[in-house]
Motif scaffolding. Structure first.
Motif, PDB file in Angstrom:
ATOM      1  N   ASN A  20       0.714  -1.299   0.008  1.00 39.31           N
ATOM      2  CA  ASN A  20       0.082   0.151  -0.250  1.00 39.31           C
ATOM      3  C   ASN A  20       0.807   1.069   0.014  1.00 39.31           C
ATOM      4  O   ASN A  20       0.426   2.226  -0.633  1.00 39.31           O
ATOM      5  N   CYS A 129     -13.909   4.257   3.875  1.00 33.75           N
ATOM      6  CA  CYS A 129     -12.715   3.633   3.635  1.00 33.75           C
ATOM      7  C   CYS A 129     -11.828   4.552   2.659  1.00 33.75           C
ATOM      8  O   CYS A 129     -11.249   4.253   1.546  1.00 33.75           O
ATOM      9  N   ILE A 161      -5.577   1.645   7.197  1.00 28.83           N
ATOM     10  CA  ILE A 161      -6.340   0.319   6.459  1.00 28.83           C
ATOM     11  C   ILE A 161      -5.199  -0.817   6.847  1.00 28.83           C
ATOM     12  O   ILE A 161      -4.271  -0.934   6.719  1.00 28.83           O
ATOM     13  N   LYS A 163      -5.515  -5.120   6.128  1.00 28.24           N
ATOM     14  CA  LYS A 163      -6.217  -5.977   5.661  1.00 28.24           C
ATOM     15  C   LYS A 163      -7.673  -5.640   4.866  1.00 28.24           C
ATOM     16  O   LYS A 163      -8.633  -6.325   5.261  1.00 28.24           O
ATOM     17  N   LYS A 164      -7.638  -4.719   4.322  1.00 29.12           N
ATOM     18  CA  LYS A 164      -8.502  -4.066   3.389  1.00 29.12           C
ATOM     19  C   LYS A 164      -9.737  -3.353   4.139  1.00 29.12           C
ATOM     20  O   LYS A 164     -10.830  -3.196   3.902  1.00 29.12           O
ATOM     21  N   ARG A 165      -9.747  -3.258   5.544  1.00 28.05           N
ATOM     22  CA  ARG A 165     -10.459  -2.687   6.325  1.00 28.05           C
ATOM     23  C   ARG A 165      -9.819  -1.212   7.228  1.00 28.05           C
ATOM     24  O   ARG A 165      -8.760  -1.540   7.444  1.00 28.05           O
ATOM     25  N   SER A 204      -7.776  -6.636  13.096  1.00 28.97           N
ATOM     26  CA  SER A 204      -8.672  -7.105  11.844  1.00 28.97           C
ATOM     27  C   SER A 204     -10.060  -7.506  12.207  1.00 28.97           C
ATOM     28  O   SER A 204     -10.249  -7.817  13.317  1.00 28.97           O
TER      29      SER A 204
END
Length: 204
Positions: A20, A129, A161, A163-165, A204
């Protein structure tokens, strides 16, 4: 520090940028300089607290990590020429955000203000997000009265962010009107990615 929020001790060492972080288009020189400065900040602290990773005392661990956060926030504040810089983290039930470190908005922490996810400035960033760039704070909904009481005029926030959260929010503010640029947004996201990856990867 709110009792519902806890740090990760897993990633206290600085490593190579995360995927990222590598996707933030700051330019090679800017990205390299920021990364080098962050490494220098954390290595300096580690030299003074080399015993940290052998400590089993959670309070000591949290104190150490909180001090690193404050140094990073002050670095962000000065680098980006803003008046405030703040990190909020989701509570364990994932329904609210709580301030865990701030430069300039200390009342939010001392008064243990919580922001519902999906509500207000920070809550919407966490829910969607995505970043928010507000030139005039008086035109949008805010949950924390501290933002208005302190006279924050313009504010920029980005999600942290894992783990995409979105597990938290990093935001900066000024007492005067300011239109934050796309490059400044990318820079702030770089710091948010760094903080999330090195301190909160176990959440997470």
């Amino acid at each position: 520090m709110p009792a519902q929020v806890k740090y990760s001790r897993k990633n206290t060492k600085v490593s190579s940028p995360t995927p990222n972080q590598q996707n933030i288009h700051l330019g090679a020189n800017t990205s390299s300089t920021l990364g080098t400065n962050l490494i220098a900040i954390e290595r300096s602290l580690q030299r003074n607290h080399h015993y940290f990773q052998n400590q089993n005392d959670t309070a000591v661990a949290e104190f150490f990590l909180e001090k690193i956060l404050y140094i990073i926030l002050e670095y962000v504040r000065r680098l980006m020429s803003v008046d405030t810089s703040t990190v909020l983290l989701q509570t364990q039930d994932q329904q609210e955000l709580a301030v865990i470190a701030t430069i300039g908005l200390e009342e939010e922490k001392s008064e243990n203000i919580h922001i519902p996810v999906g509500k207000g400035f920070a809550g919407q960033i966490a829910a969607n997000c995505t970043h928010m760039n507000i030139n005039d704070l008086s035109e949008v909904e805010v949950i924390s009265p501290v933002l208005r009481n302190k006279g924050i005029r313009s504010i920029l926030g980005v999600p942290m962010i894992v783990k995409k959260r979105a597990i938290g929010v990093l935001h900066i503010g000024t007492f005067h009107s300011r239109q934050f640029t796309e490059k400044e947004t990318e820079m702030l996201q770089f710091f948010a990615n760094h903080i999330a990856y090195h301190f909160f990867t176990e959440i997470s």
